[in-house]
Design a protein around this motif. Sequence first.
Motif, PDB file in Angstrom:
ATOM      1  N   GLY A 286      15.462 -14.397   4.827  1.00 56.49           N
ATOM      2  CA  GLY A 286      16.795 -14.462   4.317  1.00 56.49           C
ATOM      3  C   GLY A 286      17.243 -13.206   3.730  1.00 56.49           C
ATOM      4  N   THR A 287      16.812 -11.995   4.142  1.00 58.43           N
ATOM      5  CA  THR A 287      17.089 -10.744   3.575  1.00 58.43           C
ATOM      6  C   THR A 287      16.654  -9.529   4.596  1.00 58.43           C
ATOM      7  OG1 THR A 287      17.539  -9.200   1.759  1.00 58.43           O
ATOM      8  CG2 THR A 287      15.104  -9.990   2.095  1.00 58.43           C
ATOM      9  N   SER A 288      17.288  -8.459   4.332  1.00 58.53           N
ATOM     10  CA  SER A 288      16.815  -7.349   5.586  1.00 58.53           C
ATOM     11  C   SER A 288      15.490  -6.797   5.064  1.00 58.53           C
ATOM     12  CB  SER A 288      17.982  -6.118   5.501  1.00 58.53           C
ATOM     13  OG  SER A 288      17.639  -5.439   3.906  1.00 58.53           O
ATOM     14  N   ALA A 289      14.710  -6.085   5.963  1.00 65.09           N
ATOM     15  CA  ALA A 289      13.280  -5.200   5.528  1.00 65.09           C
ATOM     16  C   ALA A 289      13.729  -4.174   4.518  1.00 65.09           C
ATOM     17  CB  ALA A 289      13.118  -4.805   6.834  1.00 65.09           C
ATOM     18  N   GLY A 290      14.821  -3.754   4.617  1.00 67.41           N
ATOM     19  CA  GLY A 290      15.095  -2.526   3.503  1.00 67.41           C
ATOM     20  C   GLY A 290      15.186  -3.199   2.049  1.00 67.41           C
TER      21      GLY A 290
ATOM     22  N   SER B 251       0.933  -1.147  -0.121  1.00 69.56           N
ATOM     23  CA  SER B 251       0.168   0.018  -0.064  1.00 69.56           C
ATOM     24  C   SER B 251       0.922   1.254   0.113  1.00 69.56           C
ATOM     25  CB  SER B 251      -1.029   0.127   1.147  1.00 69.56           C
ATOM     26  OG  SER B 251      -1.805  -1.241   1.287  1.00 69.56           O
ATOM     27  N   ASN B 252       2.148   1.114   0.569  1.00 70.49           N
ATOM     28  CA  ASN B 252       2.867   2.328   0.758  1.00 70.49           C
ATOM     29  C   ASN B 252       4.221   2.446   0.038  1.00 70.49           C
ATOM     30  OD1 ASN B 252       1.002   3.740   2.842  1.00 70.49           O
ATOM     31  ND2 ASN B 252       1.418   1.543   3.481  1.00 70.49           N
ATOM     32  N   PHE B 253       4.612   1.386  -0.951  1.00 71.65           N
ATOM     33  CA  PHE B 253       6.007   1.504  -1.238  1.00 71.65           C
ATOM     34  C   PHE B 253       6.385   2.638  -1.985  1.00 71.65           C
ATOM     35  CE2 PHE B 253       3.726  -0.604  -4.503  1.00 71.65           C
ATOM     36  CZ  PHE B 253       3.951   0.037  -5.855  1.00 71.65           C
ATOM     37  N   ARG B 254       5.373   3.482  -2.611  1.00 69.35           N
ATOM     38  CA  ARG B 254       5.607   4.749  -3.157  1.00 69.35           C
ATOM     39  C   ARG B 254       6.228   5.857  -2.481  1.00 69.35           C
ATOM     40  NH1 ARG B 254       1.547   2.084  -6.245  1.00 69.35           N
ATOM     41  NH2 ARG B 254       1.731   1.923  -8.260  1.00 69.35           N
ATOM     42  N   THR B 255       5.545   5.922  -1.296  1.00 68.65           N
ATOM     43  CA  THR B 255       5.873   6.864  -0.250  1.00 68.65           C
ATOM     44  C   THR B 255       6.972   6.479   0.854  1.00 68.65           C
ATOM     45  OG1 THR B 255       3.839   6.768   0.721  1.00 68.65           O
ATOM     46  CG2 THR B 255       4.023   8.188  -0.935  1.00 68.65           C
ATOM     47  N   LEU B 256       6.794   5.352   1.428  1.00 66.29           N
ATOM     48  CA  LEU B 256       7.519   4.776   2.435  1.00 66.29           C
ATOM     49  C   LEU B 256       8.477   3.895   1.971  1.00 66.29           C
ATOM     50  CD1 LEU B 256       4.763   4.391   5.001  1.00 66.29           C
ATOM     51  CD2 LEU B 256       6.023   6.346   4.573  1.00 66.29           C
ATOM     52  N   ARG B 257       9.929   4.384   2.298  1.00 67.69           N
ATOM     53  CA  ARG B 257      10.974   3.494   1.769  1.00 67.69           C
ATOM     54  C   ARG B 257      12.052   3.065   2.747  1.00 67.69           C
ATOM     55  NH1 ARG B 257      11.490   5.131  -3.753  1.00 67.69           N
ATOM     56  NH2 ARG B 257       9.419   4.992  -4.437  1.00 67.69           N
ATOM     57  N   LEU B 258      11.551   3.578   4.034  1.00 66.47           N
ATOM     58  CA  LEU B 258      12.695   3.165   5.099  1.00 66.47           C
ATOM     59  C   LEU B 258      11.976   1.981   6.044  1.00 66.47           C
ATOM     60  CD1 LEU B 258      14.028   6.604   6.134  1.00 66.47           C
ATOM     61  CD2 LEU B 258      15.150   5.136   4.832  1.00 66.47           C
ATOM     62  N   PRO B 259      12.631   1.116   6.655  1.00 63.76           N
ATOM     63  CA  PRO B 259      12.268   0.140   7.490  1.00 63.76           C
ATOM     64  C   PRO B 259      11.606   0.587   8.800  1.00 63.76           C
ATOM     65  CG  PRO B 259      14.226  -0.625   6.591  1.00 63.76           C
ATOM     66  CD  PRO B 259      14.101   0.754   6.255  1.00 63.76           C
ATOM     67  N   LYS B 260      12.250   1.766   9.294  1.00 64.52           N
ATOM     68  CA  LYS B 260      11.804   2.609  10.668  1.00 64.52           C
ATOM     69  C   LYS B 260      10.514   2.913  10.317  1.00 64.52           C
ATOM     70  CE  LYS B 260      13.968   7.042   9.969  1.00 64.52           C
ATOM     71  NZ  LYS B 260      14.866   8.031  10.414  1.00 64.52           N
TER      72      LYS B 260
END
Length: 284
Positions: free
Chosen positions: A223-227, A192-201
């Motif tokens: 097997g990978t980071s949230a980022g 829903s938010n990948f266009r505007t929210l890019r940081l794991p925090k």
Amino acid sequence: MISKVPIIEQCTVSTNFRRGVMIEGLAGYLERNKNLVFPHRHNFYHLLWFTQGGGTHTIDFETFEVVPWQIYFMSPGQIHTWSFIGEMDGYVVNFDADFFKTFLLQPDYITLFSFFSGLVQDEVFVVQEKERGIIEEIFKRLQSYADDMDFARISLLYIFHLLEQQRDRSTVLQDDTYNHTLLRNFLNLIESNFRTLRLPKEYAALLYITPNHLNALCREVLGTSAGDVIRKRVLLEAKRLLVIRDYGISEIAYELNFNDNSYFTKFFKKGVGMTPEEFRRKHI
């Protein structure tokens, strides 16, 4: 921007479509839909089980060689195309996104199965020999009792459980319902938010957990980071838009909330290994 990748509706490709589900032999399905070889999306869940044939099929730009007894699952919105070779046979099941919702106490129950994660690496695998006869018999019975919706739901859920049990349990969340729900919510938030929210925090705050907790969960299960999970979703959308001829690179960069073309190109090349223009030439 409205995506011009064709969205195929259930009624367009399904014969004997009844109240949200279709079960059909693969040979007949392909004969009726033989022109559906261009990249397209579905607005329904789709699974296909090959019992014979060859060639390739592609889901979200990941290409797989067809082998007998391979099964693949697709969630609504994923981009798909195929290039089959020889005499194809097997079974196809299409069902609407809400087909199980009124039947189960937990509306999102099917997302507990690893192959409905929306992650391509979980969606394609070969059915083990000991399960093949059972699953084929169920598919045959489903074709015979196509009007019985409860039988269809129960039978499909049974197939899903059989297939989940044969998966590598080290990659599945087993009985950890809390962490599974947490990961599913994270993936839904990204969608829903990948266009505007890019940081794991930012996602960790929405989930009321710490960024370290989110990262640890992603590394343990995926097997990978949230980022990296976030970046891969942005790259996937960029790829989907790049196969549409009508969109310029600048339009795509703007749609994905990049400040300028050069930053978008740098981001894309770092993640994919080629520029957006090179990717477009390769896939069109």
